[in-house]
Design a protein around this motif. Structure first.
Motif, PDB file in Angstrom:
ATOM      1  N   HIS A   1      43.771  34.561  52.221  1.00 54.05           N
ATOM      2  CA  HIS A   1      44.011  36.163  52.426  1.00 54.05           C
ATOM      3  C   HIS A   1      43.533  37.102  51.384  1.00 54.05           C
ATOM      4  O   HIS A   1      42.516  38.392  51.397  1.00 54.05           O
ATOM      5  CB  HIS A   1      46.100  36.447  52.593  1.00 54.05           C
ATOM      6  N   ASN A   2      43.889  36.856  50.082  1.00 55.55           N
ATOM      7  CA  ASN A   2      43.106  37.674  49.096  1.00 55.55           C
ATOM      8  C   ASN A   2      41.503  38.235  49.463  1.00 55.55           C
ATOM      9  O   ASN A   2      41.562  38.908  48.886  1.00 55.55           O
ATOM     10  CB  ASN A   2      43.945  36.943  48.082  1.00 55.55           C
ATOM     11  N   TYR A   3      41.093  37.055  49.463  1.00 53.80           N
ATOM     12  CA  TYR A   3      39.321  37.245  50.152  1.00 53.80           C
ATOM     13  C   TYR A   3      39.060  37.902  50.764  1.00 53.80           C
ATOM     14  O   TYR A   3      38.511  38.672  50.492  1.00 53.80           O
ATOM     15  CB  TYR A   3      39.218  35.718  50.274  1.00 53.80           C
ATOM     16  N   MET A   4      40.483  37.549  51.632  1.00 52.95           N
ATOM     17  CA  MET A   4      39.855  38.612  52.772  1.00 52.95           C
ATOM     18  C   MET A   4      40.664  40.438  53.115  1.00 52.95           C
ATOM     19  O   MET A   4      39.692  41.124  53.056  1.00 52.95           O
ATOM     20  CB  MET A   4      39.992  38.480  54.543  1.00 52.95           C
ATOM     21  N   ASN A   5      41.309  40.611  51.690  1.00 55.33           N
ATOM     22  CA  ASN A   5      41.527  42.064  51.404  1.00 55.33           C
ATOM     23  C   ASN A   5      41.870  42.440  50.462  1.00 55.33           C
ATOM     24  O   ASN A   5      42.213  43.027  49.802  1.00 55.33           O
ATOM     25  CB  ASN A   5      43.230  41.535  52.193  1.00 55.33           C
ATOM     26  N   ASP A   6      40.111  42.018  49.991  1.00 53.95           N
ATOM     27  CA  ASP A   6      39.640  42.461  48.635  1.00 53.95           C
ATOM     28  C   ASP A   6      40.311  42.101  47.767  1.00 53.95           C
ATOM     29  O   ASP A   6      40.870  43.138  46.403  1.00 53.95           O
ATOM     30  CB  ASP A   6      39.194  43.831  48.878  1.00 53.95           C
TER      31      ASP A   6
ATOM     32  N   ASP B   1      32.754  33.506  44.070  1.00 58.86           N
ATOM     33  CA  ASP B   1      32.812  34.620  44.911  1.00 58.86           C
ATOM     34  C   ASP B   1      34.330  35.477  44.733  1.00 58.86           C
ATOM     35  O   ASP B   1      33.060  37.357  44.613  1.00 58.86           O
ATOM     36  CB  ASP B   1      32.403  34.124  46.644  1.00 58.86           C
ATOM     37  N   SER B   2      35.002  35.295  44.552  1.00 55.66           N
ATOM     38  CA  SER B   2      36.295  36.753  44.445  1.00 55.66           C
ATOM     39  C   SER B   2      35.734  37.292  42.995  1.00 55.66           C
ATOM     40  O   SER B   2      35.834  38.362  42.616  1.00 55.66           O
ATOM     41  CB  SER B   2      37.901  35.837  44.658  1.00 55.66           C
ATOM     42  N   ILE B   3      35.807  36.745  42.386  1.00 56.10           N
ATOM     43  CA  ILE B   3      34.778  36.685  40.524  1.00 56.10           C
ATOM     44  C   ILE B   3      33.822  37.542  40.563  1.00 56.10           C
ATOM     45  O   ILE B   3      33.884  38.241  39.696  1.00 56.10           O
ATOM     46  CB  ILE B   3      35.083  35.878  39.343  1.00 56.10           C
ATOM     47  N   GLU B   4      33.069  36.836  41.215  1.00 51.54           N
ATOM     48  CA  GLU B   4      31.584  37.657  41.648  1.00 51.54           C
ATOM     49  C   GLU B   4      31.341  39.407  41.921  1.00 51.54           C
ATOM     50  O   GLU B   4      31.457  40.014  41.823  1.00 51.54           O
ATOM     51  CB  GLU B   4      30.128  36.391  41.681  1.00 51.54           C
ATOM     52  N   SER B   5      32.447  39.189  42.958  1.00 54.72           N
ATOM     53  CA  SER B   5      32.801  40.054  43.767  1.00 54.72           C
ATOM     54  C   SER B   5      33.346  41.258  43.600  1.00 54.72           C
ATOM     55  O   SER B   5      33.811  42.099  43.900  1.00 54.72           O
ATOM     56  CB  SER B   5      32.774  40.225  45.480  1.00 54.72           C
ATOM     57  N   GLY B   6      34.576  41.084  42.526  1.00 59.84           N
ATOM     58  CA  GLY B   6      35.167  41.998  41.332  1.00 59.84           C
ATOM     59  C   GLY B   6      36.439  41.689  42.250  1.00 59.84           C
ATOM     60  O   GLY B   6      37.361  42.286  41.437  1.00 59.84           O
ATOM     61  N   LYS B   7      36.491  41.054  43.075  1.00 58.64           N
ATOM     62  CA  LYS B   7      38.160  40.634  43.625  1.00 58.64           C
ATOM     63  C   LYS B   7      39.078  40.098  43.078  1.00 58.64           C
ATOM     64  O   LYS B   7      40.187  40.344  43.266  1.00 58.64           O
ATOM     65  CB  LYS B   7      38.033  40.084  45.077  1.00 58.64           C
TER      66      LYS B   7
ATOM     67  N   LYS C   1      49.336  40.735  51.733  1.00 58.62           N
ATOM     68  CA  LYS C   1      49.652  41.654  52.674  1.00 58.62           C
ATOM     69  C   LYS C   1      48.756  40.681  54.033  1.00 58.62           C
ATOM     70  O   LYS C   1      48.113  39.919  53.856  1.00 58.62           O
ATOM     71  CB  LYS C   1      47.928  43.131  52.748  1.00 58.62           C
ATOM     72  N   LEU C   2      48.769  40.688  54.809  1.00 61.91           N
ATOM     73  CA  LEU C   2      48.103  40.721  56.107  1.00 61.91           C
ATOM     74  C   LEU C   2      46.448  40.676  55.411  1.00 61.91           C
ATOM     75  O   LEU C   2      46.402  41.580  54.962  1.00 61.91           O
ATOM     76  CB  LEU C   2      48.612  41.265  57.224  1.00 61.91           C
ATOM     77  N   ILE C   3      45.964  40.121  56.831  1.00 60.06           N
ATOM     78  CA  ILE C   3      44.607  40.185  56.221  1.00 60.06           C
ATOM     79  C   ILE C   3      43.704  42.048  57.969  1.00 60.06           C
ATOM     80  O   ILE C   3      43.043  41.923  56.829  1.00 60.06           O
ATOM     81  CB  ILE C   3      43.827  39.515  57.702  1.00 60.06           C
ATOM     82  N   HIS C   4      44.800  41.361  59.020  1.00 62.32           N
ATOM     83  CA  HIS C   4      44.027  42.654  58.906  1.00 62.32           C
ATOM     84  C   HIS C   4      44.718  43.652  59.993  1.00 62.32           C
ATOM     85  O   HIS C   4      44.934  44.220  60.415  1.00 62.32           O
ATOM     86  CB  HIS C   4      44.177  42.374  60.724  1.00 62.32           C
ATOM     87  N   GLU C   5      46.117  43.763  58.675  1.00 55.84           N
ATOM     88  CA  GLU C   5      47.103  45.329  58.681  1.00 55.84           C
ATOM     89  C   GLU C   5      47.460  45.089  57.250  1.00 55.84           C
ATOM     90  O   GLU C   5      47.461  44.008  56.614  1.00 55.84           O
ATOM     91  CB  GLU C   5      47.950  44.717  59.256  1.00 55.84           C
TER      92      GLU C   5
END
Length: 198
Positions: free
Chosen positions: A146-151, A189-195, A29-33
């Motif tokens: 992108h994945n990092y920014m869109n959870d 950070d994605s692992i720690e935050s559950g993303k 997915k896009l970051i902002h939409e």
């Protein structure tokens, strides 16, 4: 267009055909939409990544060649479709599908230009040069940003694990120490935050 010379007709036919890249959706997915990115948007974005981040390449690279590579490498997806990075079954016939697509699409161009684009595409696919290796790194880095920014949207949708992401991102390590640090930071950070699943 019958009144135009044959070379220009061929070039226009190619340029009109590659507009179809805007119709090929990716799984990210896009970051902002809240919609999926298309392949043309991806190609544009990674070309800009190259302009902004090329000084982080471990080996000197020709920026114009990296940009050219990034703008050309996914054109085959007009016919072959986008093979999701973590779709192992999709890779079974990926090479064959993409070769057929390259022959057809680049074949629309005048012979010399077709040959040049095919050579750039082959170099990327074979990861043969510093430019191809850096281009591959950027091609892999952009989706995890992108994945990092869109959870972690596509990671979660397709149940992608951190081990899969780490395996996919290995090529960055040999291309850019700085971008490898960024990659590791995003994964951890994605692992720690559950993303991203462990």
């Amino acid at each position: 267009m019958d009144g135009l010379d044959k070379k220009l007709q061929a070039q226009l036919a190619f340029l009109i055909e590659i507009d179809k890249l805007k119709l090929v959706e990716r799984k990210t997915k896009l970051i902002h939409e809240n919609r999926l990115e298309n392949v043309a948007e991806h190609s544009w974005h990674i070309a800009l990544l190259a302009i902004v981040l090329h000084t982080y390449a471990d080996q000197p690279v020709q920026l114009d060649k990296v940009i050219q590579t990034l703008l050309i490498h996914d054109i085959v997806e007009i016919d072959a479709g986008d093979t999701f990075a973590y779709d192992t079954s999709g890779y079974a016939d990926k090479e064959e599908r993409e070769q057929k697509a390259a022959d057809r699409i680049f074949g629309l161009l005048p012979e010399e230009q077709a040959k040049q684009m095919m050579e750039v595409w082959y170099e990327f696919e074979r990861n043969e040069s510093a430019e191809a290796k850096f281009a591959t790194s950027l091609d892999r880095l952009q989706p995890i940003i992108h994945n990092y920014m869109n959870d972690g949207d596509s990671w979660q949708t397709y149940q992608v694990t951190s081990e899969q992401v780490k395996e996919r991102m290995k090529g960055v390590e040999g291309s850019s120490k700085k971008l490898w640090e960024l990659t590791q930071y995003i994964i951890n950070d994605s692992i720690e935050s559950g993303k991203l699943m462990k």
